[in-house]
Scaffold this motif. Structure first.
Motif, mmCIF file in Angstrom:
data_model
loop_
_atom_site.group_PDB
_atom_site.id
_atom_site.type_symbol
_atom_site.label_atom_id
_atom_site.label_comp_id
_atom_site.label_asym_id
_atom_site.label_seq_id
_atom_site.Cartn_x
_atom_site.Cartn_y
_atom_site.Cartn_z
ATOM 1 N N HIS A 12 3.976 -15.683 -24.450
ATOM 2 C CA HIS A 12 4.485 -14.935 -23.305
ATOM 3 C C HIS A 12 5.011 -15.918 -22.260
ATOM 4 O O HIS A 12 4.385 -16.929 -21.987
ATOM 5 N N SER A 13 6.148 -15.590 -21.674
ATOM 6 C CA SER A 13 6.675 -16.470 -20.636
ATOM 7 C C SER A 13 5.807 -16.347 -19.382
ATOM 8 O O SER A 13 5.270 -15.291 -19.080
ATOM 9 N N ARG A 14 5.665 -17.461 -18.666
ATOM 10 C CA ARG A 14 4.817 -17.498 -17.484
ATOM 11 C C ARG A 14 5.665 -17.381 -16.231
ATOM 12 O O ARG A 14 6.788 -17.847 -16.194
ATOM 13 N N GLU A 15 5.076 -16.777 -15.226
ATOM 14 C CA GLU A 15 5.683 -16.719 -13.897
ATOM 15 C C GLU A 15 4.888 -17.666 -13.013
ATOM 16 O O GLU A 15 3.663 -17.566 -12.912
ATOM 17 N N PHE A 16 5.577 -18.621 -12.394
ATOM 18 C CA PHE A 16 4.892 -19.551 -11.505
ATOM 19 C C PHE A 16 4.617 -18.850 -10.181
ATOM 20 O O PHE A 16 5.523 -18.275 -9.582
ATOM 21 N N VAL A 17 3.371 -18.883 -9.767
ATOM 22 C CA VAL A 17 2.943 -18.188 -8.555
ATOM 23 C C VAL A 17 1.973 -19.096 -7.798
ATOM 24 O O VAL A 17 1.518 -20.111 -8.313
ATOM 25 N N LEU A 18 1.650 -18.709 -6.618
ATOM 26 C CA LEU A 18 0.577 -19.338 -5.852
ATOM 27 C C LEU A 18 -0.167 -18.218 -5.133
ATOM 28 O O LEU A 18 0.275 -17.730 -4.098
ATOM 29 N N LYS A 19 -1.254 -17.783 -5.747
ATOM 30 C CA LYS A 19 -2.040 -16.673 -5.221
ATOM 31 C C LYS A 19 -3.492 -17.113 -5.075
ATOM 32 O O LYS A 19 -3.999 -17.875 -5.891
ATOM 33 N N GLU A 20 -4.133 -16.617 -4.053
ATOM 34 C CA GLU A 20 -5.565 -16.836 -3.879
ATOM 35 C C GLU A 20 -6.311 -15.763 -4.661
ATOM 36 O O GLU A 20 -5.848 -14.621 -4.755
ATOM 37 N N ALA A 21 -7.438 -16.133 -5.223
ATOM 38 C CA ALA A 21 -8.235 -15.191 -6.000
ATOM 39 C C ALA A 21 -9.707 -15.568 -5.892
ATOM 40 O O ALA A 21 -10.049 -16.641 -5.394
ATOM 41 N N THR A 22 -10.557 -14.679 -6.396
ATOM 42 C CA THR A 22 -11.996 -14.931 -6.418
ATOM 43 C C THR A 22 -12.530 -14.661 -7.812
ATOM 44 O O THR A 22 -12.271 -13.605 -8.391
ATOM 45 N N ILE A 23 -13.269 -15.635 -8.334
ATOM 46 C CA ILE A 23 -13.959 -15.487 -9.605
ATOM 47 C C ILE A 23 -15.349 -14.969 -9.287
ATOM 48 O O ILE A 23 -16.061 -15.551 -8.460
ATOM 49 N N VAL A 24 -15.727 -13.873 -9.926
ATOM 50 C CA VAL A 24 -17.041 -13.286 -9.683
ATOM 51 C C VAL A 24 -17.842 -13.358 -10.971
ATOM 52 O O VAL A 24 -17.413 -12.852 -12.011
ATOM 53 N N THR A 25 -19.000 -14.004 -10.876
ATOM 54 C CA THR A 25 -19.923 -14.069 -12.003
ATOM 55 C C THR A 25 -21.155 -13.264 -11.626
ATOM 56 O O THR A 25 -21.219 -12.704 -10.536
ATOM 57 N N GLY A 26 -22.133 -13.260 -12.483
ATOM 58 C CA GLY A 26 -23.341 -12.493 -12.199
ATOM 59 C C GLY A 26 -24.035 -12.887 -10.917
ATOM 60 O O GLY A 26 -24.619 -12.063 -10.241
ATOM 61 N N ALA A 28 -22.528 -15.469 -8.521
ATOM 62 C CA ALA A 28 -21.722 -16.277 -7.602
ATOM 63 C C ALA A 28 -20.318 -15.707 -7.426
ATOM 64 O O ALA A 28 -19.816 -14.988 -8.280
ATOM 65 N N SER A 29 -19.724 -16.068 -6.298
ATOM 66 C CA SER A 29 -18.306 -15.802 -6.026
ATOM 67 C C SER A 29 -17.654 -17.147 -5.768
ATOM 68 O O SER A 29 -18.109 -17.908 -4.918
ATOM 69 N N ILE A 30 -16.579 -17.434 -6.510
ATOM 70 C CA ILE A 30 -15.932 -18.744 -6.451
ATOM 71 C C ILE A 30 -14.458 -18.557 -6.113
ATOM 72 O O ILE A 30 -13.741 -17.856 -6.829
ATOM 73 N N ARG A 31 -14.023 -19.192 -5.032
ATOM 74 C CA ARG A 31 -12.609 -19.110 -4.654
ATOM 75 C C ARG A 31 -11.790 -19.983 -5.582
ATOM 76 O O ARG A 31 -12.222 -21.058 -5.998
ATOM 77 N N CYS A 32 -10.582 -19.502 -5.909
ATOM 78 C CA CYS A 32 -9.681 -20.268 -6.759
ATOM 79 C C CYS A 32 -8.250 -19.895 -6.401
ATOM 80 O O CYS A 32 -8.011 -19.012 -5.587
#
Length: 90
Positions: A12-26, A28-32
């Protein structure tokens, strides 16, 4: 020395972006940040010392979406994930 052209292995072709997101585990919350994405996955940037589980929830406010994701590869602070399924936040 012979050089060979780069062979694109992505389906699949990729779209270059710059977005803030949060990884949520059981527990912890991790910014990425998301550096590129496509319909089935994304490349995330996290701190190089951050340990991630193989599966987690990814919250992306710019997409107004919550994605379930599985890690496919890791290189230093770069993490490639495949999007399992997604749903709009409600």
């Amino acid at each position: 020395m012979a050089t060979f052209p780069h062979v694109e292995r992505r389906l699949h072709s990729r779209e270059f972006v710059l977005k803030e997101a949060t990884i949520v585990t059981g527990d912890a919350s991790i910014r990425c940040s998301i550096r590129n994405q496509h319909e089935h996955g994304a490349e995330l940037r996290v701190g190089s010392q951050v340990e991630l589980p193989d599966r987690f929830t990814l919250i992306v406010p710019d997409d107004d979406a919550v994605y379930r994701a599985v890690v496919r590869w890791r290189r230093n602070e770069r993490v490639g994930v495949q999007v399992f399924s997604n749903s709009m936040k409600g």
